[in-house]
Design a protein around this motif. Structure first.
Motif, PDB file in Angstrom:
ATOM      1  N   VAL A 102       0.820  -1.215   0.000  1.00  8.00           N
ATOM      2  CA  VAL A 102       0.000   0.000   0.000  1.00  8.00           C
ATOM      3  C   VAL A 102       0.851   1.262   0.000  1.00  8.00           C
ATOM      4  O   VAL A 102       1.991   1.282   0.453  1.00  8.00           O
ATOM      5  CB  VAL A 102      -0.936   0.062   1.228  1.00  8.00           C
ATOM      6  N   THR A 143      -1.339  -2.248  -6.438  1.00  5.78           N
ATOM      7  CA  THR A 143      -2.753  -2.615  -6.530  1.00  5.78           C
ATOM      8  C   THR A 143      -3.579  -1.955  -5.430  1.00  5.78           C
ATOM      9  O   THR A 143      -4.712  -1.557  -5.657  1.00  5.78           O
ATOM     10  CB  THR A 143      -2.918  -4.146  -6.418  1.00  5.78           C
ATOM     11  N   TRP A 144      -3.002  -1.830  -4.235  1.00  2.92           N
ATOM     12  CA  TRP A 144      -3.745  -1.367  -3.064  1.00  2.92           C
ATOM     13  C   TRP A 144      -3.299   0.031  -2.649  1.00  2.92           C
ATOM     14  O   TRP A 144      -2.115   0.369  -2.712  1.00  2.92           O
ATOM     15  CB  TRP A 144      -3.536  -2.325  -1.890  1.00  2.92           C
ATOM     16  N   THR A 146      -4.191   2.970   0.607  1.00  2.00           N
ATOM     17  CA  THR A 146      -4.864   3.178   1.887  1.00  2.00           C
ATOM     18  C   THR A 146      -5.773   4.394   1.843  1.00  2.00           C
ATOM     19  O   THR A 146      -5.376   5.465   1.368  1.00  2.00           O
ATOM     20  CB  THR A 146      -3.832   3.362   3.008  1.00  2.00           C
ATOM     21  N   VAL A 182      -7.549  -1.217  -5.800  1.00  2.00           N
ATOM     22  CA  VAL A 182      -8.344  -1.428  -4.590  1.00  2.00           C
ATOM     23  C   VAL A 182      -7.955  -0.416  -3.524  1.00  2.00           C
ATOM     24  O   VAL A 182      -6.783  -0.321  -3.146  1.00  2.00           O
ATOM     25  CB  VAL A 182      -8.138  -2.855  -4.028  1.00  2.00           C
ATOM     26  N   VAL A 184      -8.149   0.342   0.333  1.00  2.00           N
ATOM     27  CA  VAL A 184      -8.369  -0.441   1.542  1.00  2.00           C
ATOM     28  C   VAL A 184      -8.580   0.514   2.708  1.00  2.00           C
ATOM     29  O   VAL A 184      -7.751   1.384   2.980  1.00  2.00           O
ATOM     30  CB  VAL A 184      -7.207  -1.433   1.803  1.00  2.00           C
ATOM     31  N   SER A 216     -13.347  -2.837  -5.446  1.00  2.00           N
ATOM     32  CA  SER A 216     -12.321  -1.802  -5.257  1.00  2.00           C
ATOM     33  C   SER A 216     -12.416  -1.114  -3.903  1.00  2.00           C
ATOM     34  O   SER A 216     -11.706  -0.138  -3.651  1.00  2.00           O
ATOM     35  CB  SER A 216     -12.426  -0.756  -6.372  1.00  2.00           C
ATOM     36  N   LYS A 218     -12.226  -2.368   0.036  1.00  2.00           N
ATOM     37  CA  LYS A 218     -12.034  -3.462   0.975  1.00  2.00           C
ATOM     38  C   LYS A 218     -11.418  -2.939   2.267  1.00  2.00           C
ATOM     39  O   LYS A 218     -11.212  -1.742   2.438  1.00  2.00           O
ATOM     40  CB  LYS A 218     -11.151  -4.552   0.342  1.00  2.00           C
ATOM     41  N   LEU A 220      -8.355  -2.770   5.163  1.00  2.00           N
ATOM     42  CA  LEU A 220      -6.983  -2.968   5.619  1.00  2.00           C
ATOM     43  C   LEU A 220      -7.072  -3.281   7.112  1.00  2.00           C
ATOM     44  O   LEU A 220      -7.419  -2.407   7.910  1.00  2.00           O
ATOM     45  CB  LEU A 220      -6.142  -1.707   5.377  1.00  2.00           C
ATOM     46  N   ALA A 245      -8.612  -7.253   2.369  1.00  2.00           N
ATOM     47  CA  ALA A 245      -7.733  -7.410   1.208  1.00  2.00           C
ATOM     48  C   ALA A 245      -6.273  -7.161   1.542  1.00  2.00           C
ATOM     49  O   ALA A 245      -5.404  -7.460   0.714  1.00  2.00           O
ATOM     50  CB  ALA A 245      -8.163  -6.451   0.095  1.00  2.00           C
ATOM     51  N   TYR A 246      -6.008  -6.633   2.733  1.00  2.00           N
ATOM     52  CA  TYR A 246      -4.626  -6.275   3.065  1.00  2.00           C
ATOM     53  C   TYR A 246      -4.505  -6.302   4.587  1.00  2.00           C
ATOM     54  O   TYR A 246      -5.457  -5.984   5.301  1.00  2.00           O
ATOM     55  CB  TYR A 246      -4.306  -4.878   2.534  1.00  2.00           C
ATOM     56  N   GLY A 279      -1.805 -12.597   0.072  1.00  2.00           N
ATOM     57  CA  GLY A 279      -1.560 -11.171  -0.088  1.00  2.00           C
ATOM     58  C   GLY A 279      -0.366 -10.700   0.738  1.00  2.00           C
ATOM     59  O   GLY A 279       0.403 -11.495   1.273  1.00  2.00           O
TER      60      GLY A 279
END
Length: 309
Positions: A102, A143-144, A146, A182, A184, A216, A218, A220, A245-246, A279
């Motif tokens: 992230v 991809t992620w 925060t 995504v 998070v 998109s 999710k 953290l 997702a994280y 992940g």
């Protein structure tokens, strides 16, 4: 053996010495090798965590992380770095086959409400920064990202604030979905580090993600924050699992590496592994001891807690 005594024995036997110009990595069992075994789970250090062992240069630190067995990087500050530096970091990570964790996607409302309000200017700024973060994610192969909804509104009922957050996150998700990105949502603890923040609990983040209803948007899940806020770590992870997702970690108290506080990280990591999680786990914490010894202690802690294959 006591971990501090073990570290002293490593230092005494020259585990940090250079071998023929190649960096030596100390691992449990008093072995040294140029490139350590990888971990069962995918832990992601951040820049500065290995500044003594890896050197002051970011690219050298990446190489050290890779040599120590880590295969991902987390960098909250990526969006604030110069574009050329972002490109250099991304190129070296690609060469090392490391993944990007992230980065923080927007300006967080630490002192003033932003996403919890119905202020169109605050919402427009957030969406503009999400658009900018799409370009950053593309540049660094991320991809992620925060997202923190910001401070509680002092004159607005919580239900209205929740509706405001859900509404703006739906708009952000519509920006991110076509790119496969995504955001998070990170619940933060209000008791130690972030008093007055809107998003604090796993169940609250779960409710919001269900309402936004997008791949998109999710959660953290930061183990450190949730140990302080609510405890009950494994049951909450389990219940909210489909929206997580994280993951980030740090021990409590102190927010340092696992084994330095009260959290049973071997059990937590074993649970995460049992769920088939492939992940990234961000190492969002400090080092409990200074210098090279403290940095080696971080590596040893993850070796100690990492689930066995």
């Amino acid at each position: 053996m006591n971990r501090k005594h073990f570290l002293k024995s490593l230092l005494a036997t020259g585990a940090f010495a250079s071998l023929g110009g190649m960096r030596a990595i100390a691992t449990p069992g008093n072995r040294s090798m140029h490139s350590a075994d990888t971990f069962t789970l995918n832990y992601a250090p951040h820049f500065g965590m290995f500044g003594n062992l890896g050197g002051s240069d970011f690219l050298d630190q990446l190489r050290f992380m890779h040599d120590a067995g880590f295969r991902s990087l987390e960098d909250n500050e990526m969006r604030n770095r110069p574009v050329e530096q972002q490109k250099r970091i991304a190129a070296e990570m690609s060469r090392l086959n490391m993944a990007m964790g992230v980065f923080v996607a927007h300006t967080i409302g630490w002192s003033e409400p932003n996403l919890t309000t119905d202020d169109s200017a605050a919402h427009d700024k957030f969406l503009e920064e999400i658009e900018q973060s799409v370009a950053i994610a593309d540049r660094v192969n991320a991809t992620w990202m925060t997202v923190v909804p910001g401070r509680l509104h002092p004159r607005l009922e919580l239900a209205y604030q929740t509706a405001n957050v859900i509404g703006i996150l739906k708009k952000a998700a519509a920006i991110l979905e076509p790119h496969g990105l995504v955001m998070v949502l990170e619940p933060l603890n209000p008791l130690r580090d972030h008093p007055g923040q809107f998003l604090t609990k796993t169940s609250q983040a779960y409710e919001i993600c269900k309402a936004v209803d997008s791949p998109s948007c999710k959660i953290l899940y930061d183990v450190y924050h949730q140990q302080i806020t609510e405890g009950n770590l494994i049951p909450n992870l389990d219940y909210a699992w489909e929206e997580i997702a994280y993951i980030q970690v740090g021990d409590n108290p102190g927010r340092n590496e696992p084994t330095t506080g009260e959290i049973n990280y071997p059990n937590v990591f074993e649970f995460i592994h049992s769920k088939g999680y492939d992940g990234i786990i961000g190492m969002e914490h400090g080092n409990s001891m200074p210098g090279k010894e403290g940095e080696q202690a971080v590596i040893d802690a993850y070796r100690e807690c990492d689930p066995s294959l």
